[in-house]
Design an enzyme around this catalytic site. Structure first.
Site, mmCIF file in Angstrom:
data_model
loop_
_atom_site.group_PDB
_atom_site.id
_atom_site.type_symbol
_atom_site.label_atom_id
_atom_site.label_comp_id
_atom_site.label_asym_id
_atom_site.label_seq_id
_atom_site.Cartn_x
_atom_site.Cartn_y
_atom_site.Cartn_z
ATOM 1 N N LYS A 1 -20.917 -8.149 -12.535
ATOM 2 C CA LYS A 1 -19.918 -7.285 -11.887
ATOM 3 C C LYS A 1 -19.151 -8.047 -10.797
ATOM 4 C CE LYS A 1 -17.632 -4.090 -9.991
ATOM 5 N NZ LYS A 1 -16.679 -3.172 -10.529
ATOM 6 N N CYS B 1 -12.502 -3.231 -3.750
ATOM 7 C CA CYS B 1 -13.355 -3.954 -4.699
ATOM 8 C C CYS B 1 -13.042 -5.443 -4.698
ATOM 9 C CB CYS B 1 -13.138 -3.405 -6.104
ATOM 10 S SG CYS B 1 -13.270 -1.627 -6.172
HETATM 11 N N1 SAJ Z 1 -2.945 -7.563 -7.702
HETATM 12 C C1 SAJ Z 1 -2.013 -8.580 -7.558
HETATM 13 N N2 SAJ Z 1 -1.584 -9.246 -8.665
HETATM 14 C C2 SAJ Z 1 -2.039 -8.936 -9.914
HETATM 15 C C3 SAJ Z 1 -2.995 -7.917 -10.065
HETATM 16 C C4 SAJ Z 1 -3.433 -7.231 -8.940
HETATM 17 O O1 SAJ Z 1 -1.576 -8.882 -6.429
HETATM 18 O O2 SAJ Z 1 -1.585 -9.579 -10.873
HETATM 19 C C5 SAJ Z 1 -3.435 -6.839 -6.515
HETATM 20 C C6 SAJ Z 1 -3.111 -5.349 -6.532
HETATM 21 O O3 SAJ Z 1 -1.806 -5.111 -6.089
HETATM 22 C C7 SAJ Z 1 -4.171 -4.807 -5.591
HETATM 23 C C8 SAJ Z 1 -5.372 -5.711 -5.873
HETATM 24 O O4 SAJ Z 1 -4.858 -6.863 -6.504
HETATM 25 O O5 SAJ Z 1 -3.774 -4.956 -4.234
HETATM 26 C C9 SAJ Z 1 -6.450 -5.082 -6.740
HETATM 27 O O6 SAJ Z 1 -5.867 -4.320 -7.811
HETATM 28 P P1 SAJ Z 1 -6.428 -4.358 -9.307
HETATM 29 O O7 SAJ Z 1 -5.588 -3.461 -10.125
HETATM 30 O O8 SAJ Z 1 -6.534 -5.770 -9.752
HETATM 31 O O9 SAJ Z 1 -7.922 -3.857 -9.205
HETATM 32 P P2 SAJ Z 1 -8.685 -2.574 -8.542
HETATM 33 O O10 SAJ Z 1 -9.208 -3.013 -7.206
HETATM 34 O O11 SAJ Z 1 -7.872 -1.337 -8.594
HETATM 35 O O12 SAJ Z 1 -9.919 -2.406 -9.591
HETATM 36 C C10 SAJ Z 1 -10.751 -3.518 -9.864
HETATM 37 C C11 SAJ Z 1 -10.919 -3.669 -11.392
HETATM 38 N N3 SAJ Z 1 -11.546 -4.949 -11.687
HETATM 39 C C12 SAJ Z 1 -11.022 -5.816 -12.584
HETATM 40 O O13 SAJ Z 1 -9.980 -5.611 -13.155
HETATM 41 C C13 SAJ Z 1 -11.818 -7.061 -12.855
HETATM 42 C C14 SAJ Z 1 -11.743 -2.502 -11.944
HETATM 43 O O14 SAJ Z 1 -11.992 -2.669 -13.324
HETATM 44 C C15 SAJ Z 1 -13.080 -2.394 -11.187
HETATM 45 O O15 SAJ Z 1 -13.866 -1.304 -11.660
HETATM 46 C C16 SAJ Z 1 -12.731 -2.157 -9.729
HETATM 47 O O16 SAJ Z 1 -12.019 -3.318 -9.240
HETATM 48 C C17 SAJ Z 1 -14.037 -1.959 -8.962
HETATM 49 O O17 SAJ Z 1 -14.310 -0.800 -8.574
HETATM 50 O O18 SAJ Z 1 -14.798 -2.919 -8.800
#
Ligand code: SAJ
Length: 405
Positions: A208, A262
């Site tokens: 995880k 996360c």
């Molecule tokens: N972000 C970027 N660039 C990207 C992708 C995301 O800057 O290309 C930023 C987003 O804007 C945000 C942050 O990253 O600020 C996180 O967003 P996210 O959509 O990547 O993830 P979370 O935090 O909403 O959810 C993640 C997910 N993990 C993965 O995709 C590996 C989700 O599946 C998990 O269940 C969740 O963390 C968790 O609860 O751990």
């Protein structure tokens, strides 16, 4: 053993969707939370968080009496722990996991556990926590030694898609022994349509953390590219789009920093467990954490060219089309600009309205009329639809690339 009654500890972004989904599958579910307001809200068939369709599922689960909420647990066949695992600052430049909520939830259920019960840890946890849950129970109740099942089944759902992903995603299950893994798999197979992969609890815990660290490292790569491109006057969005045409390249998108509870948190759990080895993971965290400050400097630089600049900040949430402000880089940047005394700062967040009291929010229309500098912090749909004609007389700092072409 058949599962009939399930206690879910913690009714937040993971616990509440899980509890209500289990109730709709026919289990008798007791959701437990430390907050009176949360318990009262759920027992009234309402919800306290924003997540598509969750209100409908909770309302129907409460109405059917399959889901009730309480401040205290009861006896059950299975106990699911879905409480937060934040970090605490550990010295000047490192962060350590805080598993006190997991420990407290374990102690709270311990008096109600009986021989043959299953205890599942869903909270994202540092390696060793699942075993710690077992040890806490057995220290308090030595007669249960070797007679209970304990497993880690880390949540993987994406905010905004939680109800669908709870059912569809593949799951990893790691028990403290094979019997625990089997028992936990039996329960998850009753509601999970994805594959279930069984391993030991330490591997499940690390898997995880690694999933979220993988994403963090890759976002850090994109954020580093955005700094390099700014220096070399290259359009980073075009660059990434072109590089991604290679069949084995898939660069993520840069932004104002990484938010949420996360991805900005979990990699630190690996760094804390293996500080000398986790060099790339730590550096990625540092690159992503430094991005908000870089954005603030960029805005200050532009503002210095105006007498009394009006700065429109588009978005406060941690990512697009949600209302969640936790660990949001957009919020952090907006606060810093307000305190910098460099002009009038006008924030706009279409997904947060009356609930926000820290500072006034402005409509998109007002900002488009008044702003000299437009700072895009979140790629909400509303912002992408703006008539580009409005942008001609403004300085645009677009951290998300919504107007990239
Ligand atoms: N972000 C970027 N660039 C990207 C992708 C995301 O800057 O290309 C930023 C987003 O804007 C945000 C942050 O990253 O600020 C996180 O967003 P996210 O959509 O990547 O993830 P979370 O935090 O909403 O959810 C993640 C997910 N993990 C993965 O995709 C590996 C989700 O599946 C998990 O269940 C969740 O963390 C968790 O609860 O751990």
């Amino acid at each position: 053993m058949k599962f009939e009654k399930i206690v879910v500890m913690g009714l937040g972004y993971i616990g509440l969707p899980t509890a209500s989904m289990l109730a709709t599958k026919g289990y008798q579910v007791l959701g437990v939370d430390v907050s009176y307001t949360v318990v009262d809200t759920i027992n009234a068939g309402e919800i306290h968080i924003v997540e598509p369709d969750l209100d409908i599922v909770v309302k129907s689960a409460v109405k059917s009496r399959k889901l009730t909420a309480s401040l205290v647990p009861e006896k059950a066949d299975a106990f699911i722990l879905a409480v937060p695992t934040p970090f605490k600052v550990n010295g000047s430049n490192s962060k350590a996991p805080d598993i006190s909520y997991v420990e407290a939830a374990t102690l709270a259920v311990t008096p109600f556990i009986e021989k043959g019960n299953l205890i599942i840890l869903e909270s994202t946890s540092p390696v060793g926590t699942t075993k710690r849950v077992y040890d806490i129970i057995v220290e308090e109740r030595p007669e249960l030694c070797d007679l209970i099942y304990v497993a880690h089944c880390p949540e993987r759902v994406l905010p905004g898609h939680i109800l669908r992903e709870l059912v569809e995603n593949d799951r990893i299950i790691g028990g403290i022994n094979d019997a625990s893994s089997k028992k936990a798999s039996d329960l998850y197979r009753t509601f999970c349509n994805g594959n279930i992969y069984v391993t030991d609890c330490k591997t499940a815990e690390l898997a995880k953390l690694v999933e979220n660290s993988f994403r963090d490292v890759n976002i850090a790569f994109a954020n580093e590219l955005s700094l390099i491109c700014d220096k070399l006057d290259v359009n980073v969005w075009e660059l990434i789009e072109l590089a991604n045409k290679h069949p084995r390249v898939n660069i993520l998108q840069p932004g104002p920093g990484v938010g949420g509870h996360c991805i900005a948190v979990d990699p630190w759990f690996i760094v804390d467990s293996a500080p000398s080895e986790a060099r790339l993971i730590r550096t990625a965290r540092e690159v992503n954490d430094a991005k908000p400050e870089w954005v603030v400097e960029k805005v200050k630089n532009s503002a210095s060219k105006f007498k009394n600049p009006v700065i429109g900040c588009l978005g406060l949430a941690f990512k697009a089309n949600i209302d969640d402000l936790r660990e949001s880089p957009a919020l952090k940047i907006t606060r810093e600009l307000m305190n910098a005394g460099i002009g009038k700062v006008m924030p706009c967040e279409p997904n947060v309205q009356l609930t926000f009291t820290e500072f006034p929010l402005y409509s998109l229309d007002t900002i488009m009329q008044e702003a000299d500098i437009l700072l895009v912090l979140v790629d909400h749909n509303e912002f992408g639809e703006i008539d580009r004609g409005f942008l001609d007389d403004k300085v645009v700092i677009d951290t998300r690339g919504i107007w990239r072409k």
